[in-house]
Design an enzyme around this catalytic site. Structure first.
Site, PDB file in Angstrom:
ATOM      1  N   HIS A  77       0.865  -1.181   0.000  1.00 31.50           N
ATOM      2  CA  HIS A  77       0.000   0.000   0.000  1.00 31.50           C
ATOM      3  C   HIS A  77       0.908   1.240   0.000  1.00 31.50           C
ATOM      4  CE1 HIS A  77      -2.719   2.993   1.892  1.00 31.50           C
ATOM      5  NE2 HIS A  77      -3.722   2.218   1.494  1.00 31.50           N
TER       6      HIS A  77
ATOM      7  N   ASP B 175       2.968  -4.647   8.106  1.00 26.83           N
ATOM      8  CA  ASP B 175       1.769  -3.830   7.965  1.00 26.83           C
ATOM      9  C   ASP B 175       0.579  -4.793   8.110  1.00 26.83           C
ATOM     10  OD1 ASP B 175      -0.508  -2.635   7.006  1.00 26.83           O
ATOM     11  OD2 ASP B 175       0.430  -1.777   5.226  1.00 26.83           O
TER      12      ASP B 175
ATOM     13  N   GLN C 148      -4.578  -5.302   6.962  1.00 29.14           N
ATOM     14  CA  GLN C 148      -5.570  -6.220   6.380  1.00 29.14           C
ATOM     15  C   GLN C 148      -5.525  -7.603   7.023  1.00 29.14           C
ATOM     16  OE1 GLN C 148      -7.892  -5.226   4.516  1.00 29.14           O
ATOM     17  NE2 GLN C 148      -7.123  -3.269   3.747  1.00 29.14           N
TER      18      GLN C 148
ATOM     19  N   LYS D 235     -10.431  -0.849  10.575  1.00 29.66           N
ATOM     20  CA  LYS D 235     -10.556  -2.039   9.727  1.00 29.66           C
ATOM     21  C   LYS D 235     -10.850  -3.281  10.570  1.00 29.66           C
ATOM     22  CE  LYS D 235      -7.253  -0.289   6.297  1.00 29.66           C
ATOM     23  NZ  LYS D 235      -8.077   0.258   5.239  1.00 29.66           N
TER      24      LYS D 235
ATOM     25  N   CYS E 107      -4.934   2.529  -3.550  1.00 28.20           N
ATOM     26  CA  CYS E 107      -3.703   3.065  -2.944  1.00 28.20           C
ATOM     27  C   CYS E 107      -2.554   2.073  -3.078  1.00 28.20           C
ATOM     28  CB  CYS E 107      -3.908   3.451  -1.483  1.00 28.20           C
ATOM     29  SG  CYS E 107      -5.201   4.656  -1.244  1.00 28.20           S
TER      30      CYS E 107
HETATM   31  N1  C6P Z   1      -6.346   0.406   2.837  1.00 25.28           N
HETATM   32  C1  C6P Z   1      -8.210   0.046   1.305  1.00 25.28           C
HETATM   33  O1  C6P Z   1      -9.293   0.330   0.813  1.00 25.28           O
HETATM   34  P1  C6P Z   1      -4.979   3.729   7.192  1.00 25.28           P
HETATM   35  O2  C6P Z   1      -5.545   4.596   6.102  1.00 25.28           O
HETATM   36  O3  C6P Z   1      -3.786   4.357   7.844  1.00 25.28           O
HETATM   37  O4  C6P Z   1      -6.004   3.241   8.164  1.00 25.28           O
HETATM   38  O5  C6P Z   1      -4.481   2.384   6.469  1.00 25.28           O
HETATM   39  C2  C6P Z   1      -3.594   2.451   5.392  1.00 25.28           C
HETATM   40  C3  C6P Z   1      -3.337   1.077   4.851  1.00 25.28           C
HETATM   41  C4  C6P Z   1      -2.078   0.519   5.012  1.00 25.28           C
HETATM   42  N2  C6P Z   1      -1.805  -0.725   4.603  1.00 25.28           N
HETATM   43  C5  C6P Z   1      -2.733  -1.492   4.011  1.00 25.28           C
HETATM   44  C6  C6P Z   1      -2.385  -2.894   3.614  1.00 25.28           C
HETATM   45  C7  C6P Z   1      -4.025  -0.986   3.804  1.00 25.28           C
HETATM   46  O6  C6P Z   1      -4.943  -1.756   3.232  1.00 25.28           O
HETATM   47  C8  C6P Z   1      -4.324   0.332   4.206  1.00 25.28           C
HETATM   48  C9  C6P Z   1      -5.672   0.948   3.937  1.00 25.28           C
HETATM   49  C10 C6P Z   1      -7.703   0.844   2.491  1.00 25.28           C
HETATM   50  O7  C6P Z   1      -7.541  -0.872   0.882  1.00 25.28           O
HETATM   51  C11 C6P Z   1      -7.808   2.319   2.251  1.00 25.28           C
HETATM   52  S1  C6P Z   1      -6.733   2.886   0.983  1.00 25.28           S
END
Ligand code: C6P
Length: 417
Positions: free
Chosen positions: A134, A211, A214, A237, A375
């Site tokens: 991401h 990370d 997910q 999430k 993203c």
């Molecule tokens: N992915 C998706 O629709 P934040 O925004 O900080 O809570 O998470 C960022 C982020 C970082 N790593 C991974 C693997 C992610 O999936 C995400 C967020 C969302 O896939 C929003 S772009």
């Protein structure tokens, strides 16, 4: 007051209807149709217990924390710190000192890139990430490398969306300062063999950040068992509120890192000549935090544990298998991401139809999916596509919703061809 009393697990079988009733938003209609919410990788919906816990905080406990001697401040501090204990137990960290409240995954990675990277990613060093990251796990490292004269290296993947471990081993060298890796990919669904990859990095003395954005809401995570050096995730999430997340770090590493931001709460004493920093975890928590959010995260953990993560995992695996089979049957549909180990994410394209059209037509049926690059633009570049449509499942999704998705996609094909 909220306590750390043991969580009562629901009795078998997996009671999908009862779970759905816990989420008020799931009963609403969209464009006159029942909502089928299949965008859980973007953010999950919130159960009544989480919403209620945040409301309770603002109605009867609201105060600033770590600062006051009055009753409300002590109460707010106690419930906030209680949430930290819940997080520690949830990911099996050794100590609360290893649990840093941040705004979310993005801020957690930026903190590590700034504080750890600032000290260790020096000129000539390398940061190793993967081809499926991401943007949150690319850009902070890119900024750091540009500032410090270091290089970003990328572990390649195959056409199924699996990382090439032979290439990974070769990329681990004496130059590698840190490996930063998705536990599970948001764009492909791939669950990476992180345990094995951490062992390979550690064999060369290289620390690893995972990370977990997910991963944490879909299967149990044990940071001691994984032996990762850092683990980051977002509450929103995992059925919790937005604006709060967690950075886990091994205590000895966090202790050696300089602060990320300066301000209130992260200090022990301040004079114009010198400041001494607070102990962990507060050294990394400058300013008034998202107190209600942290408490909401604690409630989300309670909820996840009451439903039981291994059972959620089994349910989601069934949904994924069923959906994969149903979507494979649609003419012109290409699955993007067919790793052997997958989280409950299905990315796909339809020949000659833009993903935004797929998303818009499905939306009219009350079916919420995400379309775009998620993203993760380098993933799109790797597969030679501008975007995908992505359905992602959570604990409350049903086989009936997957059927609606498959029928909806067939309808898109009919309308657009
Ligand atoms: N992915 C998706 O629709 P934040 O925004 O900080 O809570 O998470 C960022 C982020 C970082 N790593 C991974 C693997 C992610 O999936 C995400 C967020 C969302 O896939 C929003 S772009």
């Amino acid at each position: 007051m909220h306590t750390t009393a043991p969580i009562l697990k629901r009795t078998l079988p997996y009671d999908l209807e009862a779970i759905r009733e816990d989420f008020p938003i799931l009963s609403r209609r969209v464009h006159g149709k029942p909502l089928a919410y299949l965008d859980n990788a973007a953010t999950t919906q919130k159960p009544r217990s989480v919403i209620g816990r945040i409301q309770q905080y603002y109605e009867s406990e609201n105060s600033n924390i770590h600062r006051g001697v009055h009753y409300l401040s002590e109460t707010a501090t106690a419930v906030y710190e209680d949430a930290r204990i819940r997080v520690r137990n949830f990911i099996h960290a050794r100590s609360e000192r290893e649990i840093i409240f941040v705004r979310g995954t993005t801020e957690g990675i930026n903190l590590v890139a700034h504080s750890f990277g600032g000290q260790r990613v020096t000129r000539g060093k390398e940061v190793l990430i993967s081809a499926m990251e991401h943007h949150s796990n690319i850009v902070p490292w890119q900024i750091l490398c540009e500032q410090n004269g270091a290089d970003l290296r990328v572990i390649p993947m195959n056409d199924s969306g699996e990382l090439l471990l032979d290439a990974y081993e070769k990329l681990l060298t004496e130059k590698t300062a840190i490996v930063a890796l998705a536990h599970a990919s948001n764009a492909l669904g791939t669950v990476n063999p992180v345990r094995q990859m951490i062992d390979l990095a550690h064999a060369k003395g290289i620390p690893v950040l995972l990370d977990g954005a997910q991963a944490v809401a879909h299967s149990p995570v044990d940071v001691q068992e994984l032996d990762c050096d850092f683990y980051v995730f977002s509450a929103h999430k995992m059925y919790g509120p937005t604006g709060v997340g967690i950075l886990y770090g091994k205590e000895n590493i966090l202790s050696s890192m300089s602060p990320y931001q300066g301000g209130g709460d992260m200090i022990k004493s301040v004079t114009f000549e010198k400041t001494t920093y607070n102990d962990l975890p507060f050294k990394f928590e400058a300013g008034t935090p998202n107190i209600g959010g942290g408490i909401g995260l604690g409630a989300a953990i309670d909820y996840l544990q009451s439903v039981d993560l291994p059972r959620i995992n089994t349910h989601e695996a069934e949904l994924l298998a069923y959906a994969t089979k149903a979507l494979r049957g649609v003419e012109g549909l290409r699955l993007i991401g067919e790793a052997a180990e997958k989280a409950c994410v299905i990315s796909f394209t339809l020949d000659g139809i833009h993903p935004h059209d797929i998303g818009t037509i499905l939306d009219r049926e009350g079916i919420a999916i995400r379309t775009g690059h998620h993203c993760a633009q380098p993933v799109m570049q790797r597969f030679g596509i501008p975007a995908t449509a992505r359905a992602s499942f959570g604990m409350y999704n049903t086989i009936g919703e997957v059927d609606r998705l498959a029928d909806g996609i067939k309808n898109v094909v009919k309308i657009m061809r």
